[in-house]
Every structure is written in C-alpha cells, then in structure tokens.
Enzyme design. Structure first.
Site, PDB file in Angstrom:
ATOM      1  N   CYS A 266       0.857  -1.190   0.000  1.00 47.73           N
ATOM      2  CA  CYS A 266       0.000   0.000   0.000  1.00 47.73           C
ATOM      3  C   CYS A 266       0.891   1.238   0.000  1.00 47.73           C
ATOM      4  O   CYS A 266       0.775   2.125   0.846  1.00 47.73           O
ATOM      5  CB  CYS A 266      -0.945  -0.002   1.192  1.00 47.73           C
ATOM      6  SG  CYS A 266      -1.878  -1.540   1.396  1.00 47.73           S
ATOM      7  N   ALA A 268       1.784   3.829  -2.261  1.00 53.17           N
ATOM      8  CA  ALA A 268       1.580   5.175  -2.800  1.00 53.17           C
ATOM      9  C   ALA A 268       1.074   6.128  -1.718  1.00 53.17           C
ATOM     10  O   ALA A 268       0.354   5.702  -0.814  1.00 53.17           O
ATOM     11  CB  ALA A 268       0.583   5.110  -3.957  1.00 53.17           C
ATOM     12  N   PRO A 269       1.496   7.406  -1.788  1.00 56.26           N
ATOM     13  CA  PRO A 269       2.242   8.079  -2.860  1.00 56.26           C
ATOM     14  C   PRO A 269       3.752   7.954  -2.774  1.00 56.26           C
ATOM     15  O   PRO A 269       4.451   8.558  -3.576  1.00 56.26           O
ATOM     16  CB  PRO A 269       1.824   9.537  -2.695  1.00 56.26           C
ATOM     17  CG  PRO A 269       1.592   9.688  -1.226  1.00 56.26           C
ATOM     18  CD  PRO A 269       1.001   8.376  -0.775  1.00 56.26           C
ATOM     19  N   GLY A 270       4.293   7.214  -1.790  1.00 51.50           N
ATOM     20  CA  GLY A 270       5.685   6.830  -1.887  1.00 51.50           C
ATOM     21  C   GLY A 270       6.656   7.417  -0.891  1.00 51.50           C
ATOM     22  O   GLY A 270       7.864   7.225  -1.037  1.00 51.50           O
ATOM     23  N   LYS A 272       7.323   6.503   2.191  1.00 51.63           N
ATOM     24  CA  LYS A 272       8.060   5.435   2.879  1.00 51.63           C
ATOM     25  C   LYS A 272       8.940   4.667   1.911  1.00 51.63           C
ATOM     26  O   LYS A 272      10.043   4.232   2.266  1.00 51.63           O
ATOM     27  CB  LYS A 272       7.069   4.528   3.593  1.00 51.63           C
ATOM     28  CG  LYS A 272       6.268   5.245   4.679  1.00 51.63           C
ATOM     29  CD  LYS A 272       5.195   4.356   5.278  1.00 51.63           C
ATOM     30  CE  LYS A 272       4.379   5.128   6.309  1.00 51.63           C
ATOM     31  NZ  LYS A 272       3.588   6.227   5.691  1.00 51.63           N
ATOM     32  N   ASP A 328       1.717  -0.152   5.696  1.00 49.16           N
ATOM     33  CA  ASP A 328       0.987   1.020   6.169  1.00 49.16           C
ATOM     34  C   ASP A 328      -0.416   0.883   5.599  1.00 49.16           C
ATOM     35  O   ASP A 328      -0.692   1.276   4.467  1.00 49.16           O
ATOM     36  CB  ASP A 328       1.666   2.305   5.689  1.00 49.16           C
ATOM     37  CG  ASP A 328       1.019   3.560   6.263  1.00 49.16           C
ATOM     38  OD1 ASP A 328       0.318   3.441   7.283  1.00 49.16           O
ATOM     39  OD2 ASP A 328       1.195   4.634   5.674  1.00 49.16           O
ATOM     40  N   CYS A 381      -2.480   5.382  10.008  1.00 48.72           N
ATOM     41  CA  CYS A 381      -2.607   6.783  10.431  1.00 48.72           C
ATOM     42  C   CYS A 381      -3.991   7.008  11.030  1.00 48.72           C
ATOM     43  O   CYS A 381      -4.681   7.975  10.691  1.00 48.72           O
ATOM     44  CB  CYS A 381      -2.337   7.736   9.265  1.00 48.72           C
ATOM     45  SG  CYS A 381      -3.381   7.467   7.815  1.00 48.72           S
TER      46      CYS A 381
END
Length: 454
Positions: A266, A268-270, A272, A328, A381
């Site tokens: 999972c 995107a948007p990148g 990590k 994430d 989050c």
C-alpha cells in the site's frame, strides 16, 4: 477568530455584471474554493482531488489561496455551520444548495484569514451573482456576511471552544480511548492549520536554515509553509519530499535495511518507499491504484531514487518472501484530520469495522510475505484502536510464528515520547507542543514491530 475588520465600502457593488466580476482580482481563487467545497460536501471528493477543476493557467498563488480557503472551511466546518445557522433562521434555500459553499468560503475569510472583510463580503456577493442558481440570493449573502463581521463574537457564545468542529461520534470514541483531557487537546489541535514537515535526503540542519524551519528530534524538518510547495527551494531538485514527521517513523522501525529485500505494501504516494530506497534497500513498492502509483513514480524520479513498482492488491500480492515488510494499511485516517479535514465529512462509524476487516486480511498476508527471521512493521494513520493495537493483538493471538519486538527506550532518537507500555509507537495530534500551535503537533499514527520466527 480574527478581530473584526469593518468594511470600508458597501461590498455588494450593485449593477456589476458577472463578466466584470470574474475579472476582479481574487475572484478566480474564491470561485475555485467554492467549487472545491461543492466537490467535497456534495460529491464526496477528497480534499487532495477537490481542486482538479482549476484552470490550467491559474496563477499558483491563486490555487494556494483557494486551497487554504477550502481546507480552513472544512477544518472549521462545525463552527461555520453553527454561526451561519444562527444568522439564517429559515435555513438555506432548497433551490440553491450551492449557496452554502459561497457562504462558507466568505465566512472562513472573515473569521479565520487575514482578508479584509469588505473583500471577503464583496467577492462572495460577486460569486453568488455569477451563478444563475444563486444570483437571486446575492442580497442574502451580503446581509448574512455583513452581520457576521459585526456579530460573530456574540453568535459564537455557547459553542465548545475545542469540540465544536469534531463530529460527535469521533469525540465520543476519543474520550473513551484517551480520556477527556487528551481528546480535547487533540480536537483543539485539529482546528489549527498544520505546519509542513519534510524528509530530506541529507543535511537536515542546512535545509532547516534554508527554509526557515527547525530540525525535529526524529530528523524531520518542520517549516511554516511559505507559498506553493513546488516553488520552495530544493523541491524541483529532489532534495526532499513532503512527509509528516509521524508518517516518517514506521519505516525507521525496520532498522538497518541496506542491501535487504524490502516490500512496501500500500505504498503510494511513496514517502516510505523513498525512505527505504534512500537507506539502500532493494524496495518493491506495491499498490492497487494505477493513479496513485503514477504519483509514486513521479516522486521517485524527482528524487533520483529507484524501486520496483508493482500494481497489485496488497492482500493478494504473491512476491517474496522478503527480509522486511512494511504495511501502512488503508484506514479511516482519523489521525490526519488536521491535514485532511475532509475525513470528518466523509467517514462514518461503520467505516471503522469495514476497514478493520480489510486490515486483518492485509496483516495476515503481510506476515506470510515475511521470511522466517524477518521483520514486519504494521502501521496506520488512525486514532482508532480497532485499526491499530487490536490488529496486532489479534495477529499475535492467532499466529504462533509472529512475535512482537518492542521498541526499547533510547533505541531510536526522538521516539521515546511515543513508546507505549507494549513497546509499540503511538503518536497523537496533541504530541510535540513546541510553542505556537502552528508549529506543534503530529499526525496520529500507530506502528508495531513484529518478527516471524521459524
């Protein structure tokens, strides 16, 4: 709320035509903000997508102003609707639902932004006149907003100073999970425009100086955004990327990843993925959204970093096994309300249960992708325990091949305030009070480190 700023001239400008109004300086930004409010409130768009209707040639400063009006309107939606409701005893005209967005945008500028009241009122009247569905209510817009400039303090009497902009169901959940005082502190922080956090490729101190910011204990750089992000020094050169300081923590729980095979599920948007690639990992970035993966590729290209990018459902991805797995997981994102206030509009209590079921599938599959002896970091989050702590407890109760690896005090610089008694990481929006509220706070995040045993 800002102090009253008396109008220096009648704001309605009777007789002005829509064509003349659209040429007025500042009109384009306000019109885009109203269209963004319509997209979020009426069509269910996300805040990050709400300004896609912006004209191609729009000045970046107008787009930035539109975004600030839109985001502030959503952040303070409870207060705004309460005050406007007290000024409109008969409610909004059913024949002109768009009128609410015009009023919300105007009221936001009057109450919470450094905009002269006469400009906020006058441009709102122009916006009403420019649309045939609201043109007949331009006088109402004028009267309501002019009264707001005079009477806003009296109208606000009785509103909760912290919880007025928090949906009741979220307030109840947070009080039950964290206690009244902490829930109130979190809600108060959500009402304030957030700072801009960035992760830098090197030399945080130098970039903090260049951008007039500060280096946080965990190494992120925090600045008060000064205009459009893309125009800030270092962005085009790929020296840094935008990433909340809390969002930068989960990848660091994997420890030394140089030369290791790591999958970012999972992804995107990148943000990590970029962290892991910068640290020398051989990264596979997996996401099911082609649109979001396009953004990930753009970000990696700008930063000069490499990763293998795979479009796939993370719950079914068949690669690996990997030395380390970072999940994430998709979640309610209630920990990012300050940055993404549209979440308070879009989410409902039932979403928590639906997302928790998805997270259970994802964490089980993430464990399968982890080599024996390898590390799995699970994060969300979200402030909701069903999406964080409860997911880890369920996994540990059902799989004997997974064990928790608690984070020890002092193990990673800056982490100690966020370590739970179980050794997981839990950040709250009210953490990191650093002087002014605008420079304080974090996204709400949960992260746990696990190991797969033979």
């Amino acid at each position: 709320m800002k102090p009253p700023n008396r109008a220096s001239r009648p704001p309605g400008r009777p007789g002005s035509s829509p064509s003349r109004a659209t040429a007025t300086p500042g009109f384009a930004a306000r019109a885009l903000a109203v269209e963004g409010l319509e997209a979020v409130l009426r069509r269910g768009a996300a805040l990050e997508d709400a300004l896609e209707s912006a004209p191609a040639g729009l000045d970046p400063r107008d787009r930035a102003l539109a975004y600030r009006i839109l985001a502030t309107s959503l952040r303070r939606l409870g207060t705004l609707r309460a005050l406007l409701g007290r000024l409109m005893e008969k409610g909004l005209p059913k024949s002109a639902p768009r009128l609410e967005s015009v009023l919300l945008a105007g009221a936001t500028q009057i109450l919470f932004m450094d905009v002269p009241n006469h400009a906020a009122v006058g441009l709102s009247v122009d916006l009403a006149r420019a649309d045939r569905n609201t043109a007949g209510f331009a006088g109402l817009v004028n009267a309501v907003l002019r009264r707001l400039t005079r009477e806003h303090e009296a109208l606000a009497a009785g509103l909760d100073p912290d919880f007025a902009d928090t949906p009741d169901w979220l307030r109840a959940r947070w009080v039950a999970a964290y206690g009244l005082d902490t829930a109130r502190a979190m809600a108060a922080m959500h009402r304030v425009e957030p700072p801009l956090d960035i992760t830098v490729k090197s030399d945080p101190a130098q970039w903090a100086q260049t951008l007039s910011g500060e280096v946080l204990p965990t190494g992120s750089v925090r600045i008060l955004q000064a205009g459009p992000v893309r125009l800030l020094p270092g962005f085009a050169e790929g020296a840094w990327w935008v990433q909340d300081a809390a969002a930068a923590l989960p990848a660091r729980l994997l420890g030394e990843v140089a030369g290791r095979d790591v999958v970012d599920l999972c992804a995107a948007p990148g943000g990590k993925t970029a962290q892991l690639a910068l640290a020398g990992a051989r990264v596979t970035a997996v996401d099911r959204s082609a649109h979001r993966l396009a953004r990930l590729r753009e970000n990696l290209a700008r930063l000069g970093l490499e990763a293998r990018v795979v479009e796939a459902d993370a719950a079914e991805f068949s690669g690996g096994p990997f030395d380390a797995v970072l999940l994430d997981a998709p979640c309610s994102a209630t920990g990012t309300l300050r940055r993404h206030p549209d979440i308070a509009v879009a989410k409902r209590p039932a979403d928590i249960l639906t997302l928790a079921a998805l997270q259970s599938r994802l964490i089980d599959h993430a464990a399968d992708l982890t080599k024996p002896g390898g590390t799995l970091v699970y994060s969300t989050c979200s402030l909701e325990r069903e999406e964080g702590e409860a997911q880890v407890e369920r996994l540990l109760a059902t799989r004997t091949d997974m064990v928790r690896v608690p984070l020890a005090p002092g193990e990673l610089e800056g982490f100690d305030p966020f370590i739970t008694p179980q050794g997981d990481v839990r950040t709250l929006p009210s953490h990191w009070t650093r002087g002014e509220a605008e420079r304080s706070g974090l996204d709400g995040f949960f992260a746990a480190r696990l190991r797969r045993v033979a």
